[in-house]
Design an enzyme around this catalytic site. Structure first.
Site, PDB file in Angstrom:
ATOM      1  N   ASP A  75      37.644  55.326  39.774  1.00  0.00           N
ATOM      2  CA  ASP A  75      37.843  54.991  41.163  1.00  0.00           C
ATOM      3  C   ASP A  75      38.510  53.561  41.522  1.00  0.00           C
ATOM      4  OD1 ASP A  75      35.542  53.822  39.899  1.00  0.00           O
ATOM      5  OD2 ASP A  75      34.801  53.306  41.756  1.00  0.00           O
ATOM      6  N   GLU A 142      32.690  53.378  39.497  1.00  0.00           N
ATOM      7  CA  GLU A 142      32.132  52.044  39.071  1.00  0.00           C
ATOM      8  C   GLU A 142      32.210  50.947  40.332  1.00  0.00           C
ATOM      9  OE1 GLU A 142      33.234  48.035  37.576  1.00  0.00           O
ATOM     10  OE2 GLU A 142      34.247  49.026  39.035  1.00  0.00           O
TER      11      GLU A 142
END
Length: 484
Positions: A75, A142
């Site tokens: 991400d 994350e």
């Protein structure tokens, strides 16, 4: 970008920038990884969280050597300037090359951690690179919750050495990181009617701040837009009766707020004094932050009077809470010079609605490499916000990563850097959060380091990736794998 060297790394990175991958919406990038593995004949598996693991066997002569895990997250932080039209859920990142840097037009680049993904995938598919058995672990979410690391199943990793590719500083090896915990507060309020014709309405906004990573940049003296707006409004209470209709600022819990705004009303006879107060405040802010915030803009413009405002007592309590809420560096490490030990970020202030009615939502994030201090600053933030807010909750938090200065992987990585560049790399801990602490909880035997190429302005539209540093980092990774 596909013509840059190392060509394999930058070509893969270019492909990654074409795939939307906001935090908590990694479906497309996870499928892209599966398709990549299939196209290159790589062994892979994907879990229910959408984490992807790929594997390749050791090259000839490395069959009996301990396997290595290369790790990056899928991400990216999705931040853009207000004047940019971009849908992070559907649009590719609009990248360009500027000298030694890869940048994006008005948005975050996603080099954090797209370039880490690219280097891991390049290593897996490089037929000329000698290496032990390789695993590549790509985790989801994350940036906003470490969800992929939390949900990683026990027993799915085979290697005992892990190279995290999520660092952003050239020539540095990170062997520890801070733990963190988020705090969310809500202040529900009633809307109060405001008689027409008796009030002057002003829209105050701050923009152009540097912002940046709430861990890596928290000690660099950068301004927080939420604080700037709140302190201006607070000053008005000493001499008039401001009515607050709106206050909003910041976006993500791990980014320092770059922009904020307020809509407020003052009695008509205070109109001229409001402009004087604002100009005085602007001069003070420029003295305070001008050396750092070169592009800061603080503006006050007249606006149409709103029909309703936040009930006055709640509004003043909110402003006081925002002004009193700690933000920035709290303490420095006594063990590692130059390392921020504890900090907190007043990340965002948003106007929202739920079944109880209108409310203001405040997000903060606390970090510390000392578990007790992490909870101390969390409790301090809660105590301040409870003066205005009816709900204050905390996330689950995540552990830090305690440095291991006797690490074998550290020594090989350090030696590889010295061989290539005839210089010693810096060995540090980082104040940002990495997934390594969670990996250690599930796999306590892991030997880990974190490296990465030089990036600036991460978590902001000023994010840029150094091309020459990426070249050095790729050579460094290859040399390390060869020596393992």
């Amino acid at each position: 970008m596909t013509e840059l060297q190392p060509k394999r790394v930058f070509s893969i990175f270019h492909e990654i920038t074409r795939v939307p991958r906001p935090s908590k919406h990694e479906e497309q990038i996870s499928q892209w990884l599966v398709d990549f593995a299939t196209a290159h004949g790589l062994e892979y598996e994907r879990d229910n969280a959408l984490n992807v693991i790929m594997r390749v066997p050791a090259t000839q002569g490395y069959e009996n050597h301990e396997g290595v895990i290369l790790q990056a997250h899928m991400d990216m932080v999705c931040e853009k300037n207000n004047d940019i039209r971009h849908d992070f859920m559907h649009d590719p990142i609009d990248t360009y090359v500027d000298g030694d840097f890869v940048k994006a037009h008005g948005t975050t680049l996603g080099g954090d951690d797209g370039i880490g993904m690219a280097m891991a995938l390049a290593a897996l598919t490089d037929k000329e690179l000698p290496h032990p058995a390789l695993e590549a672990l790509f985790t989801v979410d994350e940036e906003t919750g470490l969800t992929g690391a939390f949900k990683l199943q026990d027993g799915c990793l085979r290697g005992k050495r892990l190279i995290n590719l999520d660092s952003e500083d050239d020539g540095q090896i990170f062997i520890g990181c801070a733990g963190g915990i988020d705090t969310l507060a809500k202040m529900h309020y009633q809307l109060v009617s405001l008689p027409q014709g008796k009030w002057f309405t002003a829209h105050v906004c701050v923009s152009g701040l540097m912002g940046g990573h709430s861990g890596d940049d928290i000690n660099k003296g950068r301004a927080n837009a939420n604080k700037i707006i709140a302190h201006f409004v607070q000053r008005l209470y000493a001499s008039t009766t401001p009515q607050l209709a709106l206050i909003e600022g910041g976006n993500l819990r791990n980014a320092i707020a770059r922009e904020a705004e307020a809509l407020l009303c003052v009695p008509f006879d205070y109109k001229e004094q409001l402009r004087i107060d604002f100009n005085n405040y602007l001069a003070e802010i420029e003295v305070q932050y001008g050396a750092v915030e070169k592009d800061m803009q603080l503006e006050l413009e007249s606006a149409e009077q709103p029909a309703t405002v936040i009930e006055p007592a709640k509004a003043q309590a909110l402003i006081d809470a925002l002004c009193n809420c700690p933000h920035g560096m709290i303490s420095m490490s006594k063990d590692m010079p130059g390392l921020v030990q504890t900090s907190t970020n007043l990340a965002s202030v948003k106007s929202k609605q739920d079944e109880q009615g209108a409310y203001i939502e405040i997000n903060t994030s606390q970090r510390s490499s000392v578990e007790a201090e992490k909870h101390d600053i969390k409790n301090t933030v809660e105590a301040v916000l409870r003066h205005a807010c009816d709900i204050v909750t905390h996330g689950d938090g995540y552990p830090g990563w305690t440095p291991n200065v006797n690490s074998h992987l550290l020594e090989v990585t350090r030696s590889a850097y010295k061989t290539l560049f005839n210089a010693e790399p810096q060995i540090l801990a980082i104040h940002a959060g990495l997934e390594c602490g969670l990996f250690l909880e599930k796999y306590p035997y892991l030997d880990m380091v974190s490296i990465g190429p030089q990036m600036y302005g991460v978590h902001s539209p000023q994010e840029r990736l150094s091309i020459s540093s990426t070249q050095r980092c790729w050579a460094w990774l290859c040399e390390t794998l060869k020596n393992l």
